[in-house]
Write a protein that holds these residues in place. Structure first.
Motif, PDB file in Angstrom:
ATOM      1  N   SER A  16     -13.865   7.693  -0.497  1.00  0.00           N
ATOM      2  CA  SER A  16     -13.524   6.365   0.015  1.00  0.00           C
ATOM      3  C   SER A  16     -13.195   6.397   1.503  1.00  0.00           C
ATOM      4  O   SER A  16     -13.505   5.456   2.233  1.00  0.00           O
ATOM      5  CB  SER A  16     -12.328   5.797  -0.755  1.00  0.00           C
ATOM      6  N   TRP A  17     -12.561   7.459   1.961  1.00  0.00           N
ATOM      7  CA  TRP A  17     -12.154   7.582   3.364  1.00  0.00           C
ATOM      8  C   TRP A  17     -13.221   8.222   4.245  1.00  0.00           C
ATOM      9  O   TRP A  17     -13.057   8.288   5.459  1.00  0.00           O
ATOM     10  CB  TRP A  17     -10.860   8.375   3.474  1.00  0.00           C
ATOM     11  N   ARG A  30      -8.331   2.252   2.179  1.00  0.00           N
ATOM     12  CA  ARG A  30      -7.075   1.538   1.911  1.00  0.00           C
ATOM     13  C   ARG A  30      -7.023   1.020   0.481  1.00  0.00           C
ATOM     14  O   ARG A  30      -5.984   1.062  -0.174  1.00  0.00           O
ATOM     15  CB  ARG A  30      -6.898   0.388   2.899  1.00  0.00           C
ATOM     16  N   PHE A  31      -8.180   0.533   0.017  1.00  0.00           N
ATOM     17  CA  PHE A  31      -8.244   0.065  -1.373  1.00  0.00           C
ATOM     18  C   PHE A  31      -7.949   1.208  -2.333  1.00  0.00           C
ATOM     19  O   PHE A  31      -7.151   1.057  -3.262  1.00  0.00           O
ATOM     20  CB  PHE A  31      -9.632  -0.530  -1.654  1.00  0.00           C
ATOM     21  N   ASP A  33      -6.322   3.998  -1.735  1.00  0.00           N
ATOM     22  CA  ASP A  33      -4.907   4.378  -1.607  1.00  0.00           C
ATOM     23  C   ASP A  33      -4.026   3.501  -2.492  1.00  0.00           C
ATOM     24  O   ASP A  33      -3.068   3.975  -3.099  1.00  0.00           O
ATOM     25  CB  ASP A  33      -4.432   4.242  -0.158  1.00  0.00           C
ATOM     26  N   THR A  34      -4.349   2.232  -2.549  1.00  0.00           N
ATOM     27  CA  THR A  34      -3.531   1.265  -3.268  1.00  0.00           C
ATOM     28  C   THR A  34      -3.807   1.248  -4.773  1.00  0.00           C
ATOM     29  O   THR A  34      -2.875   1.120  -5.566  1.00  0.00           O
ATOM     30  CB  THR A  34      -3.754  -0.153  -2.693  1.00  0.00           C
ATOM     31  N   HIS A  35      -5.065   1.385  -5.180  1.00  0.00           N
ATOM     32  CA  HIS A  35      -5.429   1.106  -6.570  1.00  0.00           C
ATOM     33  C   HIS A  35      -5.829   2.299  -7.432  1.00  0.00           C
ATOM     34  O   HIS A  35      -5.729   2.205  -8.669  1.00  0.00           O
ATOM     35  CB  HIS A  35      -6.565   0.080  -6.611  1.00  0.00           C
ATOM     36  N   ARG A  79     -11.269  -6.889  -7.530  1.00  0.00           N
ATOM     37  CA  ARG A  79     -10.047  -6.404  -6.874  1.00  0.00           C
ATOM     38  C   ARG A  79     -10.319  -6.004  -5.430  1.00  0.00           C
ATOM     39  O   ARG A  79      -9.515  -6.269  -4.542  1.00  0.00           O
ATOM     40  CB  ARG A  79      -9.467  -5.208  -7.611  1.00  0.00           C
ATOM     41  N   PHE A  83      -8.575  -7.665  -2.373  1.00  0.00           N
ATOM     42  CA  PHE A  83      -7.778  -6.776  -1.535  1.00  0.00           C
ATOM     43  C   PHE A  83      -8.223  -6.835  -0.077  1.00  0.00           C
ATOM     44  O   PHE A  83      -7.395  -6.903   0.819  1.00  0.00           O
ATOM     45  CB  PHE A  83      -7.889  -5.344  -2.056  1.00  0.00           C
ATOM     46  N   SER A  84      -9.510  -6.824   0.156  1.00  0.00           N
ATOM     47  CA  SER A  84      -9.996  -6.790   1.532  1.00  0.00           C
ATOM     48  C   SER A  84      -9.662  -8.077   2.277  1.00  0.00           C
ATOM     49  O   SER A  84      -9.561  -8.060   3.502  1.00  0.00           O
ATOM     50  CB  SER A  84     -11.501  -6.520   1.576  1.00  0.00           C
ATOM     51  N   THR A  86      -6.774  -9.464   2.028  1.00  0.00           N
ATOM     52  CA  THR A  86      -5.342  -9.443   2.315  1.00  0.00           C
ATOM     53  C   THR A  86      -4.941  -8.380   3.315  1.00  0.00           C
ATOM     54  O   THR A  86      -3.809  -8.352   3.763  1.00  0.00           O
ATOM     55  CB  THR A  86      -4.536  -9.192   1.019  1.00  0.00           C
ATOM     56  N   VAL A  87      -5.873  -7.484   3.655  1.00  0.00           N
ATOM     57  CA  VAL A  87      -5.554  -6.379   4.569  1.00  0.00           C
ATOM     58  C   VAL A  87      -5.843  -6.815   5.996  1.00  0.00           C
ATOM     59  O   VAL A  87      -6.941  -7.255   6.306  1.00  0.00           O
ATOM     60  CB  VAL A  87      -6.384  -5.120   4.225  1.00  0.00           C
TER      61      VAL A  87
END
Length: 90
Positions: A16-17, A30-31, A33-35, A79, A83-84, A86-87
């Protein structure tokens, strides 16, 4: 000892990164990391399949330029899109 599920999550987090473009890294990293920690095995399967998509397609989906095709229209993509939105960029 590290479980196979933990190893899989770490591998998905790395993917992802390290997408190849900074924008994709930020969105998916970031997604993840969170989910990722809260995903069950089926959700991990869907997320892993999503990571096989082209960055341009994923960006179009999260930016609202295009709807995801039916095979990617599921809870994980929903999701990610939510999520994207809200970031805030750094």
């Amino acid at each position: 000892m590290t479980s196979p599920s933990e190893i899989r999550r770490k591998r998905l987090l790395f993917r992802s990164w390290h997408r190849g473009t900074r924008e994709s890294d930020l969105i998916l990293g970031r997604f993840a990391d969170t989910h990722l920690a809260g995903f069950d095995e089926a959700q991990l399967d869907r997320y892993e399949a999503l990571l096989d998509c082209a960055d341009a397609d994923i960006f179009d989906w999260v930016s609202g330029r295009a709807a995801p095709p039916l095979e990617y229209s599921h809870d994980v993509t929903d999701r990610l899109i939510s999520f994207s939105g809200t970031v805030s960029p750094r």
